[in-house]
Design a protein around this motif. Structure first.
Motif, PDB file in Angstrom:
ATOM      1  N   TYR A 105     -18.607  49.047 -86.691  1.00  9.52           N
ATOM      2  CA  TYR A 105     -17.526  48.842 -85.715  1.00  9.52           C
ATOM      3  C   TYR A 105     -17.223  50.136 -84.963  1.00  9.52           C
ATOM      4  N   VAL A 106     -16.769  49.951 -83.749  1.00 11.03           N
ATOM      5  CA  VAL A 106     -16.266  51.097 -82.967  1.00 11.03           C
ATOM      6  C   VAL A 106     -14.761  50.872 -82.815  1.00 11.03           C
ATOM      7  N   VAL A 107     -13.984  51.825 -83.266  1.00 14.28           N
ATOM      8  CA  VAL A 107     -12.524  51.695 -83.161  1.00 14.28           C
ATOM      9  C   VAL A 107     -12.001  52.764 -82.194  1.00 14.28           C
ATOM     10  N   ARG A 108     -11.227  52.353 -81.230  1.00 17.60           N
ATOM     11  CA  ARG A 108     -10.668  53.289 -80.235  1.00 17.60           C
ATOM     12  C   ARG A 108      -9.173  53.040 -80.113  1.00 17.60           C
ATOM     13  N   ASP A 109      -8.458  54.083 -79.692  1.00 20.19           N
ATOM     14  CA  ASP A 109      -7.029  53.872 -79.415  1.00 20.19           C
ATOM     15  C   ASP A 109      -6.776  54.091 -77.927  1.00 20.19           C
ATOM     16  N   TRP A 110      -5.539  53.833 -77.512  1.00 16.47           N
ATOM     17  CA  TRP A 110      -5.224  53.873 -76.078  1.00 16.47           C
ATOM     18  C   TRP A 110      -5.419  55.259 -75.464  1.00 16.47           C
ATOM     19  N   VAL A 111      -5.264  56.308 -76.288  1.00 20.24           N
ATOM     20  CA  VAL A 111      -5.438  57.665 -75.750  1.00 20.24           C
ATOM     21  C   VAL A 111      -6.904  57.881 -75.371  1.00 20.24           C
TER      22      VAL A 111
END
Lengths: 410, 229
Positions: free
Chosen positions: A251-257
């Motif tokens: 999985y690739v997990v990203r946040d809004w920043v």
């Protein structure tokens, strides 16, 4: 207490009080400096918040993409994700495909985001950004896929609610006669227009149903990932890190920043630099307060002599004048905050300042007053003011008693 | 009048030189002056203008320091005390009356009299009660709410005396206390000072060039060109 009582009399005295021209000018300078700081910080914070809200409303606080294989059904994923991050408040699956929009000979790249029309509200805030038409992304009665588009995209292609447009998705194909490419094309009807808050988003995004996007991308029933809303935007990096660690390499997990990391980092640095630069106005104002206090001290030489003769120690006389300087500074600082808030209110209510959205991503000057910023401004202004009062106060306190008494006889 | 013969203040070989800024040459105002002041006495220091009498008074009362020599107050060498300790000594044990009243213009007569008590840390209510009593004793009951600018010269000087005695000091230093007053007000101020000396036993050290005033003191010392005459 005694010192405060004495300065309360001095403040309203015609002799070196608040209402002498020197003091009024010094306090006015302080007010302007603090007001400038309040406005500048509010605008920078407003810019930051506008960008954050725009991003969070469209992509969520955190989003997860699956590498290679199809994403597990949401019913399976949700309990797993919530056990890793209890801060999760809502999820929605999404489909993301990039294509080319064509309309009346005009061509432009677009991002098609396929959403679940029911679950979308649990994680994203796009519905509240509707400015025209209705937020309908499911196909109409005739089975024509409907879409909601960004307002810059609408302007660029001259689209109206009810208009049809095509999105083509180039696919490599060995059988194609056109050099290995075969376009997959879908037609959409404009159901509504949204203001996504950022020009970059507004000119690129087409929001439609997950099924329509899956059909366009030829993805079958597969989703690209999950968009997640959590309890607090500030926790996104932490949640993202935990999810990434627990879910593993698939999985690739990203946040809004992550969406605009460089921009946000630049904003943070700019905020500090702007604070320091604008603070210089306040520093200059503090020098004015120091000189005004020095004038007061000189005019009070007689009183200082009397206080000393009556047994008031030097440090208390120093404190007395320091308090007077601080009182001037407090009037300047809080008056400046009031003026700054007034200017912010004018900016918001009149929307008078135009900002080119192609350059700044926003079309109006955003303002957000943060208690923390204002508290810092007042604290720093008061600290500078206090430091600037020390020398004049010391100068007054160290004066010889007899000299002061002689001065009083004049 | 000397109530007992113990020494309250003792000045030894006091020399005071005033130097203009940047100048090596100085003006020697006091030349090795000795003086003992006894508890409860009334002492007058007389002399012409420039004789050094006010300078001596300032040195005795810690408002100034000697270039050479030292002053003992109740046996304590003042040159060895810190500025804070000298301030405390002035507040607790000394009262001052000057030629000019030196009242604070932003405060009423009552508040001016309260000042030494407030500086000492007394509460506002206690200070007001004590100050009011003294103003009443000095016949200034109706003037307590007036600012110095609304008082006559004699009234202002009596307020200054009230301020000087509100802490019940051991000694009052009076520098030409009647110098700015007409004869009638001058007499009133003189009577107040002598009453304090006689009735309360407060040591009085006064400086004047007024012979009429000086004649009322049991002990008079005269300075001429910085030395006892």
């Amino acid at each position: 207490m005694f010192e405060l009582w004495v300065i309360s009399r001095y403040i309203f005295s015609r002799r070196g009080g608040f209402f002498t021209p020197v003091s009024v000018l010094a306090v006015s300078g302080m007010m302007l400096g603090v007001a400038a700081l309040v406005v500048v910080m509010a605008v920078v914070s407003g810019f930051e918040s506008t960008l954050r809200n725009a991003i969070v409303d469209l992509v969520g606080h955190v989003y997860i993409l699956k590498r290679g294989a199809a994403l597990e059904p949401l019913e399976e994923m949700e309990p797993k994700l919530k056990s890793i991050a209890p801060e999760i408040r809502g999820l929605t699956p999404f489909v993301y495909v990039e294509g080319i929009l064509t309309k009346d000979g005009k061509v432009g790249g677009v991002a098609v985001q396929g959403l679940d029309s029911v679950a979308v509200d649990q994680a994203l805030g796009v519905k509240k950004r509707l400015v025209e038409g209705s937020f309908v992304i499911e196909p109409d009665a005739q089975g024509v896929p409907q879409a909601v588009i960004g307002q810059a995209l609408k302007r660029k292609f001259g689209l109206k609610v009810g208009d049809l447009f095509s999105v083509a998705l180039p696919r490599t194909s060995a059988q194609s006669s056109s050099g290995g490419f075969k376009a997959r094309v879908a037609r959409f009807k404009v159901a509504g227009v949204v203001d996504l808050g950022m020009h970059d988003f507004d000119k690129r995004y087409v929001l439609t149903s997950a099924t329509s996007a899956q059909n366009l991308g030829g993805l079958g029933k597969r989703y690209s990932g999950v968009r997640i809303r959590i309890s607090e935007a500030g926790l996104a990096q932490d949640v993202s890190f935990r999810l990434s660690s627990e879910l593993g390499m698939g999985y690739v997990v990203r946040d809004w920043v992550d969406s605009k990391r460089n921009l946000f980092e630049a904003l943070q640095i700019e905020k500090v630099i702007i604070f320091i630069v604008v603070l210089f106005i306040t520093v200059v104002a503090c020098f004015n307060i120091a000189s005004s206090l020095l004038v007061t001290v000189l005019r009070r030489f007689g009183d200082i002599g009397i206080f000393k003769a009556l047994g008031m120690p030097q440090w208390r006389i120093m404190r007395l004048f320091s308090y007077q300087g601080l009182a001037l500074g407090a009037v300047g600082a809080f008056g400046g905050v009031a003026i700054g808030l007034l200017v912010c209110w004018l900016i918001v209510s009149t929307n008078i300042i135009y900002v080119p959205s192609e350059i700044y991503n926003i079309d109006h000057l955003p303002v957000e007053i943060r208690i923390k910023d204002v508290s810092w401004i007042v604290a720093v202004a008061m600290a500078l003011c206090w430091i600037s009062t020390l020398w004049p106060a010391k100068r007054g306190a160290s004066q010889a008693v007899v000299e002061g008494l002689k001065y009083d006889e004049r | 009048m000397t109530n007992d013969k113990s020494i309250l203040i003792s000045a030894k070989k006091i020399t005071k030189v005033f130097r203009a800024q940047g100048s090596l040459e100085g003006l020697e105002v006091l030349k090795s002056v000795d003086l003992d002041v006894y508890r409860g006495e009334a002492l007058c220091i007389m002399g012409n203008s420039g004789a050094g009498k006010s300078t001596l008074l300032h040195i005795l009362s810690t408002l100034d320091s000697a270039t050479i020599g030292h002053v003992l107050f109740a046996g304590q060498d003042l040159s060895k005390l810190s500025q804070a300790a000298l301030s405390q000594l002035r507040n607790q044990k000394m009262g001052f009356v000057f030629q000019f009243h030196h009242l604070l213009n932003e405060f009423t007569a009552l508040e001016n009299v309260m000042m030494p008590l407030l500086i000492a840390g007394e509460s506002f209510s206690n200070a007001a009660r004590s100050a009011e009593k003294i103003l009443n004793d000095l016949g200034l009951k109706d003037r307590k709410s007036h600012r110095p600018s609304a008082l006559s010269g004699g009234e202002a000087q009596r307020v200054a005396i009230a301020r000087a005695i509100v802490r019940e000091p051991q000694v009052i230093f009076a520098d030409e206390p009647t110098g700015n007053l007409d004869q009638k007000n001058g007499q009133i101020v003189q009577n107040v000072l002598f009453d304090l000396n006689r009735k309360r036993g407060v040591t009085l050290v006064a400086v004047t060039h007024d012979f009429e005033f000086g004649r009322r003191f049991p002990r008079v010392k005269t300075l001429r060109d910085g030395q006892w005459f």
